[in-house]
Write a protein that holds these residues in place. Sequence first.
Motif, short mmCIF file in Angstrom:
data_model
loop_
_atom_site.label_atom_id
_atom_site.label_comp_id
_atom_site.label_asym_id
_atom_site.label_seq_id
_atom_site.Cartn_x
_atom_site.Cartn_y
_atom_site.Cartn_z
N GLU A 184 -4.36 10.51 -5.96
CA GLU A 184 -3.78 11.40 -4.96
C GLU A 184 -5.32 10.82 -4.23
OE1 GLU A 184 -0.66 13.77 -3.55
OE2 GLU A 184 -0.37 13.90 -5.92
N ARG A 185 -6.33 11.64 -4.32
CA ARG A 185 -7.62 11.87 -3.84
C ARG A 185 -7.93 10.54 -3.59
NH1 ARG A 185 -9.14 15.91 -8.18
NH2 ARG A 185 -10.11 14.03 -8.40
N GLU A 186 -7.98 9.51 -4.47
CA GLU A 186 -8.87 7.84 -4.41
C GLU A 186 -7.93 7.27 -3.49
OE1 GLU A 186 -10.37 10.09 -8.34
OE2 GLU A 186 -8.48 10.26 -7.68
N VAL A 187 -6.81 7.39 -3.28
CA VAL A 187 -5.91 6.69 -2.98
C VAL A 187 -6.38 7.13 -0.91
CG1 VAL A 187 -3.50 6.60 -1.47
CG2 VAL A 187 -3.76 6.20 -4.11
N ALA A 188 -6.14 8.41 -0.82
CA ALA A 188 -6.46 9.03 0.06
C ALA A 188 -7.77 8.35 0.95
CB ALA A 188 -6.50 10.66 0.96
N ALA A 189 -9.11 8.37 -0.41
CA ALA A 189 -10.31 8.50 0.67
C ALA A 189 -10.63 6.63 0.34
CB ALA A 189 -11.27 8.42 -1.25
N LEU A 190 -9.94 5.54 0.22
CA LEU A 190 -10.11 4.16 0.12
C LEU A 190 -9.30 4.35 1.37
CD1 LEU A 190 -10.65 1.95 -0.68
CD2 LEU A 190 -8.74 1.56 -1.94
N GLU A 191 -8.05 4.75 1.72
CA GLU A 191 -7.60 4.65 2.96
C GLU A 191 -8.72 4.76 4.44
OE1 GLU A 191 -2.55 4.64 4.63
OE2 GLU A 191 -4.20 7.13 3.54
N GLY A 192 -9.15 6.39 4.45
CA GLY A 192 -10.24 6.09 4.74
C GLY A 192 -11.08 5.30 5.16
N ASP A 193 -11.49 4.82 4.10
CA ASP A 193 -12.69 3.29 3.67
C ASP A 193 -12.57 2.38 3.93
OD1 ASP A 193 -15.19 2.59 5.00
OD2 ASP A 193 -16.31 4.02 3.87
N PRO A 194 -11.68 2.03 3.89
CA PRO A 194 -11.69 0.73 2.99
C PRO A 194 -12.31 -0.55 2.46
CG PRO A 194 -10.15 0.45 4.72
CD PRO A 194 -10.65 1.86 4.93
N ALA A 195 -13.55 0.18 3.32
CA ALA A 195 -14.33 -1.45 2.95
C ALA A 195 -16.00 -0.64 2.42
CB ALA A 195 -16.12 -1.24 3.95
N TRP B 13 0.58 -1.41 -0.34
CA TRP B 13 -0.06 0.13 -0.02
C TRP B 13 0.93 1.29 -0.24
CZ3 TRP B 13 -4.60 0.81 -0.99
CH2 TRP B 13 -5.10 1.99 -0.79
N GLN B 14 2.24 1.27 1.16
CA GLN B 14 2.76 2.25 1.13
C GLN B 14 3.09 2.81 -0.56
OE1 GLN B 14 3.15 4.61 2.78
NE2 GLN B 14 4.71 5.74 1.62
N GLY B 15 3.87 1.35 -0.96
CA GLY B 15 4.54 1.64 -2.75
C GLY B 15 4.13 1.98 -3.30
N LEU B 16 2.30 1.84 -3.08
CA LEU B 16 0.92 2.27 -4.50
C LEU B 16 0.88 4.13 -4.32
CD1 LEU B 16 -0.93 1.64 -6.66
CD2 LEU B 16 -2.96 1.40 -4.90
N THR B 17 0.98 4.40 -2.92
CA THR B 17 0.49 5.25 -2.14
C THR B 17 2.14 6.92 -2.82
OG1 THR B 17 1.80 6.12 -0.16
CG2 THR B 17 -0.40 5.00 -0.28
N THR B 18 3.38 6.10 -3.18
CA THR B 18 4.66 7.24 -3.40
C THR B 18 4.14 6.84 -5.64
OG1 THR B 18 5.68 5.98 -1.32
CG2 THR B 18 6.98 6.45 -3.58
N LEU B 19 4.19 5.59 -5.24
CA LEU B 19 3.15 5.79 -6.69
C LEU B 19 2.74 6.78 -7.59
CD1 LEU B 19 4.51 4.06 -9.76
CD2 LEU B 19 2.97 2.28 -9.11
N VAL B 20 2.08 7.12 -6.99
CA VAL B 20 0.38 7.82 -7.29
C VAL B 20 0.73 9.26 -7.20
CG1 VAL B 20 -1.26 6.80 -7.45
CG2 VAL B 20 -0.90 7.60 -5.88
N GLN B 21 2.04 9.84 -6.25
CA GLN B 21 2.82 10.85 -5.99
C GLN B 21 3.58 11.42 -6.65
OE1 GLN B 21 3.90 10.35 -1.70
NE2 GLN B 21 1.65 10.96 -0.86
N ARG B 22 4.18 10.58 -7.95
CA ARG B 22 4.86 10.90 -8.44
C ARG B 22 4.30 11.91 -9.92
NH1 ARG B 22 9.08 8.16 -10.09
NH2 ARG B 22 9.23 8.08 -12.20
N PRO B 23 5.27 12.59 -10.59
CA PRO B 23 3.96 13.80 -11.57
C PRO B 23 4.42 12.86 -12.57
CG PRO B 23 6.27 14.35 -11.06
CD PRO B 23 6.16 13.19 -10.37
N PHE B 24 3.11 13.44 -13.04
CA PHE B 24 2.57 12.82 -14.66
C PHE B 24 3.41 13.13 -15.59
CE2 PHE B 24 -1.86 13.53 -12.91
CZ PHE B 24 -1.73 12.65 -13.91
N GLY B 25 3.85 11.86 -16.05
CA GLY B 25 4.83 11.63 -17.57
C GLY B 25 5.15 12.44 -18.60
#
Length: 145
Positions: A56-67, A25-37
């Motif tokens: 990034e917004r979707e990662v934060a939202a899912l982290e807040g409510d994984p269910a 999960w941490q790897g994914l959050t780091t990946l989505v924070q990369r600038p667009f290519g």
Amino acid sequence: MDPITAAALAALAGGLGGEAGRHAWQGLTTLVQRPFGRADAEATQGDGTPQVSSGEREVAALEGDPADPMRAQALATALGARAALDEEFRRLLDGWWQRAQASPSGGDVHNSISGGTQNGPVLQGRDFSSLTFDMTRTTASSDRD
């Protein structure tokens, strides 16, 4: 690239998979924070909102409510759209997904000892390596017969 399912994303966000899941999960959050290519992926609409979400917004939202399956689906969709526009992101996301699938999914350990008295060391746990036991007998050799 194998599709990244909403269920898998929800499981990772919910902490399933123990330490390996948290690391993925941490790897994914780091990946989505990369600038667009690609510049066209960074383009904005008339009101200033991005045409394609970085995730990034979707990662934060899912982290807040994984269910919440809608949040998981929103993240899966955002990742797919960004991967379609950004070749480098697609390659990195594919690598992340392959590693996440290969990681052990469980950290549960269930040990059981049965069969009466144990005559020796008993070690309970998981993933041991480089262990040595000195099993020198202290009784006379005639006891073995």
